[in-house]
Design a protein around this motif. Structure first.
Motif, PDB file in Angstrom:
ATOM      1  N   PHE A  15       0.826  -1.202   0.000  1.00 15.46           N
ATOM      2  CA  PHE A  15       0.000   0.000   0.000  1.00 15.46           C
ATOM      3  C   PHE A  15       0.863   1.256   0.000  1.00 15.46           C
ATOM      4  O   PHE A  15       0.558   2.240  -0.673  1.00 15.46           O
ATOM      5  CB  PHE A  15      -0.922  -0.017   1.216  1.00 15.46           C
ATOM      6  CG  PHE A  15      -1.870   1.154   1.260  1.00 15.46           C
ATOM      7  CD1 PHE A  15      -2.852   1.289   0.300  1.00 15.46           C
ATOM      8  CD2 PHE A  15      -1.765   2.106   2.254  1.00 15.46           C
ATOM      9  CE1 PHE A  15      -3.724   2.357   0.329  1.00 15.46           C
ATOM     10  CE2 PHE A  15      -2.626   3.182   2.286  1.00 15.46           C
ATOM     11  CZ  PHE A  15      -3.614   3.301   1.324  1.00 15.46           C
ATOM     12  N   LEU A  16       1.971   1.220   0.752  1.00 14.11           N
ATOM     13  CA  LEU A  16       2.865   2.374   0.801  1.00 14.11           C
ATOM     14  C   LEU A  16       3.459   2.649  -0.568  1.00 14.11           C
ATOM     15  O   LEU A  16       3.524   3.799  -1.015  1.00 14.11           O
ATOM     16  CB  LEU A  16       3.978   2.123   1.827  1.00 14.11           C
ATOM     17  CG  LEU A  16       5.008   3.252   1.989  1.00 14.11           C
ATOM     18  CD1 LEU A  16       4.320   4.518   2.476  1.00 14.11           C
ATOM     19  CD2 LEU A  16       6.102   2.832   2.964  1.00 14.11           C
ATOM     20  N   VAL A  17       3.880   1.582  -1.253  1.00 14.89           N
ATOM     21  CA  VAL A  17       4.425   1.758  -2.598  1.00 14.89           C
ATOM     22  C   VAL A  17       3.381   2.383  -3.507  1.00 14.89           C
ATOM     23  O   VAL A  17       3.666   3.276  -4.301  1.00 14.89           O
ATOM     24  CB  VAL A  17       4.894   0.403  -3.163  1.00 14.89           C
ATOM     25  CG1 VAL A  17       5.261   0.537  -4.635  1.00 14.89           C
ATOM     26  CG2 VAL A  17       6.091  -0.109  -2.374  1.00 14.89           C
ATOM     27  N   PHE A  18       2.147   1.909  -3.358  1.00 16.99           N
ATOM     28  CA  PHE A  18       1.079   2.480  -4.192  1.00 16.99           C
ATOM     29  C   PHE A  18       0.900   3.964  -3.909  1.00 16.99           C
ATOM     30  O   PHE A  18       0.764   4.773  -4.825  1.00 16.99           O
ATOM     31  CB  PHE A  18      -0.233   1.742  -3.928  1.00 16.99           C
ATOM     32  CG  PHE A  18      -1.397   2.363  -4.638  1.00 16.99           C
ATOM     33  CD1 PHE A  18      -2.286   3.185  -3.959  1.00 16.99           C
ATOM     34  CD2 PHE A  18      -1.585   2.151  -5.988  1.00 16.99           C
ATOM     35  CE1 PHE A  18      -3.341   3.769  -4.618  1.00 16.99           C
ATOM     36  CE2 PHE A  18      -2.639   2.741  -6.657  1.00 16.99           C
ATOM     37  CZ  PHE A  18      -3.522   3.547  -5.962  1.00 16.99           C
ATOM     38  N   LYS A  83      13.268  -1.150  -6.259  1.00 15.22           N
ATOM     39  CA  LYS A  83      14.018  -0.729  -5.075  1.00 15.22           C
ATOM     40  C   LYS A  83      13.113  -0.680  -3.849  1.00 15.22           C
ATOM     41  O   LYS A  83      13.516  -1.055  -2.746  1.00 15.22           O
ATOM     42  CB  LYS A  83      14.652   0.636  -5.320  1.00 15.22           C
ATOM     43  CG  LYS A  83      15.805   0.620  -6.311  1.00 15.22           C
ATOM     44  CD  LYS A  83      16.392   2.017  -6.486  1.00 15.22           C
ATOM     45  CE  LYS A  83      17.575   2.000  -7.450  1.00 15.22           C
ATOM     46  NZ  LYS A  83      18.130   3.364  -7.642  1.00 15.22           N
ATOM     47  N   ALA A  84      11.892  -0.214  -4.034  1.00 14.01           N
ATOM     48  CA  ALA A  84      10.965  -0.121  -2.904  1.00 14.01           C
ATOM     49  C   ALA A  84      10.569  -1.496  -2.390  1.00 14.01           C
ATOM     50  O   ALA A  84      10.428  -1.707  -1.182  1.00 14.01           O
ATOM     51  CB  ALA A  84       9.721   0.664  -3.317  1.00 14.01           C
ATOM     52  N   SER A  88      13.279 -10.126  -3.922  1.00 14.51           N
ATOM     53  CA  SER A  88      12.142 -11.056  -3.933  1.00 14.51           C
ATOM     54  C   SER A  88      10.854 -10.378  -3.470  1.00 14.51           C
ATOM     55  O   SER A  88      10.011 -10.991  -2.816  1.00 14.51           O
ATOM     56  CB  SER A  88      12.432 -12.282  -3.051  1.00 14.51           C
ATOM     57  OG  SER A  88      13.601 -12.934  -3.470  1.00 14.51           O
ATOM     58  N   GLY A  89      10.711  -9.094  -3.813  1.00 12.59           N
ATOM     59  CA  GLY A  89       9.570  -8.327  -3.322  1.00 12.59           C
ATOM     60  C   GLY A  89       8.230  -8.881  -3.745  1.00 12.59           C
ATOM     61  O   GLY A  89       7.335  -9.064  -2.919  1.00 12.59           O
ATOM     62  N   THR A  90       8.059  -9.179  -5.042  1.00 10.15           N
ATOM     63  CA  THR A  90       6.755  -9.664  -5.490  1.00 10.15           C
ATOM     64  C   THR A  90       6.454 -11.041  -4.912  1.00 10.15           C
ATOM     65  O   THR A  90       5.296 -11.360  -4.621  1.00 10.15           O
ATOM     66  CB  THR A  90       6.689  -9.716  -7.026  1.00 10.15           C
ATOM     67  OG1 THR A  90       7.762 -10.517  -7.530  1.00 10.15           O
ATOM     68  CG2 THR A  90       6.762  -8.319  -7.624  1.00 10.15           C
ATOM     69  N   GLY A 186      10.781   9.686  -9.707  1.00 12.01           N
ATOM     70  CA  GLY A 186      10.692   8.245  -9.524  1.00 12.01           C
ATOM     71  C   GLY A 186      10.577   7.478 -10.817  1.00 12.01           C
ATOM     72  O   GLY A 186      10.921   6.310 -10.887  1.00 12.01           O
ATOM     73  N   PHE A 187      10.071   8.095 -11.866  1.00 10.49           N
ATOM     74  CA  PHE A 187       9.824   7.391 -13.107  1.00 10.49           C
ATOM     75  C   PHE A 187      11.054   7.488 -14.007  1.00 10.49           C
ATOM     76  O   PHE A 187      11.177   8.376 -14.838  1.00 10.49           O
ATOM     77  CB  PHE A 187       8.594   7.963 -13.808  1.00 10.49           C
ATOM     78  CG  PHE A 187       7.325   7.714 -13.055  1.00 10.49           C
ATOM     79  CD1 PHE A 187       6.949   6.426 -12.717  1.00 10.49           C
ATOM     80  CD2 PHE A 187       6.520   8.762 -12.662  1.00 10.49           C
ATOM     81  CE1 PHE A 187       5.786   6.179 -12.016  1.00 10.49           C
ATOM     82  CE2 PHE A 187       5.351   8.526 -11.964  1.00 10.49           C
ATOM     83  CZ  PHE A 187       4.982   7.236 -11.641  1.00 10.49           C
TER      84      PHE A 187
END
Length: 551
Positions: A15-18, A83-84, A88-90, A186-187
Motif C-alpha cells: 500500500f505504501l508503494v502504491f 528498489k521499494a 524477492s519483493g513480489t 521516480g519514473f
C-alpha cells in the motif's frame, strides 16, 4: 514475529508503494472502455495504443505472480518500484496475499483473472505553470503515459481486485515529445510503477441469490438488447423493448440513486430497476437502464475521486442516454421520459437541461423518492433518524443561512455518547460545506460529510432542484414511499412548493414501502427494510405507466 504481523507488514508495504506513485495517476475523465486480453483481436485503432498496452502489461504482471514467475514479475517493475520492494519483493507480497485468500481457483492464471477497467492518465503543466491531470489524449500520445488498470482474480476464499499503475516513457526523447508533461523523479523507466490489492466484499449468504422477476412482468411481451451510453459510449446498458406492439414506443431512462450501482440498481439481492423495466415494458413502454459510471468504470472512478461532481458522476451520462435513445428507430423521440430515483431524481432538473442543450427532448419527469432539500441536510437527518437522536440538535438551514431548525427525536430513545459525537462531527462537516472557506481553501474530504470531496459540494452550491424543475413546462409524477425515512414528506413539500402553480403534476404515495418501493410491512421505516426480499410494488409501476400512457 507472528505470521499475521509479517502479512500485515507486506500488505502495508504494498500500500505504501502504491501511495508513493498514486499521485501520478490522478485524472479527470476517460475515453476508453473496459477490455479483456482474452477477447478476439480488436480491429479498433484504440486496441494498439500505448494505454491499451499498459492494461495488457498490468494483466501480464498479475498473471506472472499467480504463475509463480516472480522473476518475470520483478522484471516488469520500474527501477524505483523494484528498489521499494526489495529482494524477492513480489514473491513475498504474493505469499502474504495467498496466506489470507488462498490460491487462484483456476490455472493457468489467465483463466482466473480478468480486467475490470482501465484508464490512461496524462499529467500536464499548462503555459501558466499550473498542473493539470487529464486523459483527453490526442492522436499522438504524450509521454510519460500512465495507465491505471483494475484486474480481478478469483481465489479460494473470494475475489481480489488488483489496482496496477503502469508507466510508458515512450521511445523518443521525453523533452521533445512532451515538453508540457511534468517529469517525476521516480519514473526513470517504463513498467509497473505501483500496485495494491483488496479483497472484494462478499455478499451475505442470505443475499447471494437475486430476487426472481416480479409476477406482473410478462417475459414473453418484451425483448432486451445491449445499449451503450455515456459521452464516450463506455458504459454498458440494456434497452427493454415491448414486443408485438405498434412502434415507435414511448420510453423511460432510469437514473440511479447514490452509490455505485449496476444497471438493475441491485441492493441486497433485490433489483428495483429490473423490476421497473420489465413491468413497464409489459405495458408497452420501452426502458433504458445502464451501469452507473462509479460501477461500470471503477478504475476511472478511482482516479476521478477527488474531482468528481454530480455532473460527471450522474448528469452527463443520463443526458447522453436520453439523446442516444432518441435516435433509436423503435423509440418515439417526442415521448422520452426521465425517471430519477433518489439522487437521480435530485439531479433530474440538471439532466433535463443538459439533454435539451444537446438538442435532446424530454416528455416528462418521474421523481421516485427524490430529495428536494440540500444534500447535506438529507444526510444529517438520515443519521439523526437512524440513531434516534432525541435531544434537539441545531441545524442551520442551508436555505436562509440564519434560520434555526431542529432534528426531532424521542427523549427516551437511549442514544449513546458515540452516536451523539458522530452527529456532532457530522454537523461540523455540514458547517464546512455551507461555509465560505469551501471555495477559498477547500478542506480535505475526510472532514466533509461522508468524505465526499469539496469539488462535489461546490458543484451543488446554490442548486435548488425544485425551483429549477419548475422552470420547465413538463408533466411531473412524484412517487413517495410511506415508510421512506431517507426522503420524507418534507422533500415532497419542497417539490410541491415550486410546482404548485402548475397543473401538470401528480403525487402518489405508496403504503408500506420504503426508499426502494419494495413492500416491507407496516410500521416505521428502518435500514432493516433493505434486507426484505421482494419486488418493486406493482402500484408504483402501474402509477408510472398510467401517467406516461395518459399523455
Amino acid at each position: 514475529m507472528s505470521l499475521n504481523r509479517i502479512n500485515r507488514g507486506f500488505a502495508f508495504l504494498a500500500f505504501l508503494v502504491f501511495l508513493i506513485f498514486f499521485i501520478f495517476a490522478m485524472t479527470l475523465n476517460s475515453s476508453v472502455s473496459a477490455w479483456h486480453p482474452a477477447d478476439p483481436e480488436c480491429s479498433d485503432p484504440a486496441c494498439v495504443d500505448p494505454a491499451r498496452s499498459g492494461a495488457q502489461k498490468a494483466f501480464d504482471f498479475v498473471c506472472a505472480m499467480a504463475n509463480n514467475d516472480f522473476a518475470g514479475a520483478d522484471s516488469m517493475c520500474m527501477t524505483a518500484m523494484r528498489k521499494a520492494l526489495g529482494k524477492s519483493g513480489t514473491a513475498k507480497l504474493w505469499e502474504a496475499l495467498t496466506s489470507s485468500m488462498g490460491f487462484p481457483k483456476a490455472m493457468p492464471a489467465d483463466a482466473a483473472f480478468r480486467i475490470l477497467d482501465w484508464t490512461p492518465v496524462v499529467q500536464k503543466v499548462t503555459s501558466e505553470g499550473k498542473k493539470e491531470i487529464s486523459v483527453t489524449v490526442s492522436d499522438v500520445y504524450p509521454f510519460p503515459l500512465k495507465c491505471m488498470t483494475i484486474v480481478r482474480g478469483t481465489f479460494e476464499k473470494g475475489d481480489v481486485d488488483f489496482t496496477v499503475v503502469t508507466v510508458d516513457q515512450g521511445s523518443g526523447d521525453i523533452e521533445s515529445n512532451a515538453a508540457d508533461i511534468e517529469k517525476s523523479d521516480g519514473f526513470t523507466n517504463s513498467g509497473v510503477g505501483a500496485f495494491f490489492w483488496r479483497p472484494v466484499p462478499a455478499a451475505p449468504a442470505s443475499q447471494s441469490e437475486e430476487t426472481p422477476p416480479p409476477s406482473y412482468a410478462d417475459a414473453a411481451s418484451f425483448i432486451e438488447k445491449d445499449f451503450r451510453v455515456g459521452p464516450q459510449a463506455d458504459l454498458d446498458g440494456t434497452l427493454t423493448l415491448p414486443k408485438n406492439l405498434t412502434r415507435p414506443f414511448p420510453a423511460v431512462v432510469l437514473v440511479h440513486g447514490s452509490g455505485a450501482h449496476d444497471r438493475d440498481e441491485t441492493i441486497m439481492g433485490n433489483k428495483p430497476f429490473r423490476d421497473i423495466a420489465h413491468g413497464l415494458a409489459s405495458m408497452g413502454i420501452a426502458v433504458l437502464r445502464y451501469e452507473k459510471r462509479t460501477y461500470g468504470r471503477p478504475a476511472q472512478s478511482t482516479v476521478l475521486a477527488s474531482t468528481m461532481t454530480l455532473d460527471t458522476e450522474t448528469v452527463d451520462d443520463a443526458a447522453d442516454a436520453m439523446v442516444r435513445l432518441s435516435e433509436h428507430p423503435s423509440i418515439d423521440p417526442d415521448r422520452i421520459w426521465l425517471l430519477g430515483h433518489s439522487l437521480g431524481g435530485y439531479a433530474a432538473p440538471r439532466i433535463v437541461k443538459r439533454a435539451m442543450d444537446r438538442d435532446g427532448n424530454c416528455a416528462g419527469v418521474v421523481l421516485m423518492a427524490a430529495a428536494s432539500l440540500p444534500l447535506e441536510t438529507a444526510i444529517l437527518r438520515q443519521y439523526a433518524y437512524i440513531f434516534d437522536i432525541c435531544n434537539a440538535i441545531s441545524d442551520p438551514s442551508g436555505e436562509t443561512g440564519n434560520a434555526e431548525k431542529t432534528i426531532p427525536g424521542n427523549q427516551d430513545s437511549g442514544w449513546t455518547e458515540e452516536q451523539k459525537n458522530h452527529i456532532s462531527g457530522l454537523m461540523e462537516a455540514v458547517a464546512l460545506v455551507r461555509g465560505r472557506e469551501l471555495a477559498i481553501d477547500p478542506p480535505p474530504a475526510h472532514k466533509l460529510p461522508l468524505a465526499i470531496p469539496a469539488a462535489y459540494w461546490l458543484n451543488l452550491r446554490n442548486y435548488r432542484p425544485a425551483n429549477e424543475l419548475a422552470g420547465f413546462d413538463l408533466p411531473v409524477l412524484l412517487l413517495a414511499g410511506e415508510k421512506d425515512y431517507q426522503v420524507t414528506s418534507r422533500d415532497v413539500a419542497g417539490w410541491l412548493a415550486a410546482l404548485k402553480w402548475k397543473n401538470n403534476y401528480r403525487v402518489v404515495t405508496v403504503p408500506e414501502v420504503g426508499h426502494t418501493f419494495i413492500p416491507s410491512g407496516p410500521g416505521a421505516g428502518s435500514p432493516a427494510d433493505y434486507e426484505v426480499r421482494g419486488n418493486v410494488d406493482f402500484r408504483a409501476v402501474k402509477a408510472i405507466a398510467n401517467f406516461i400512457l395518459e399523455r
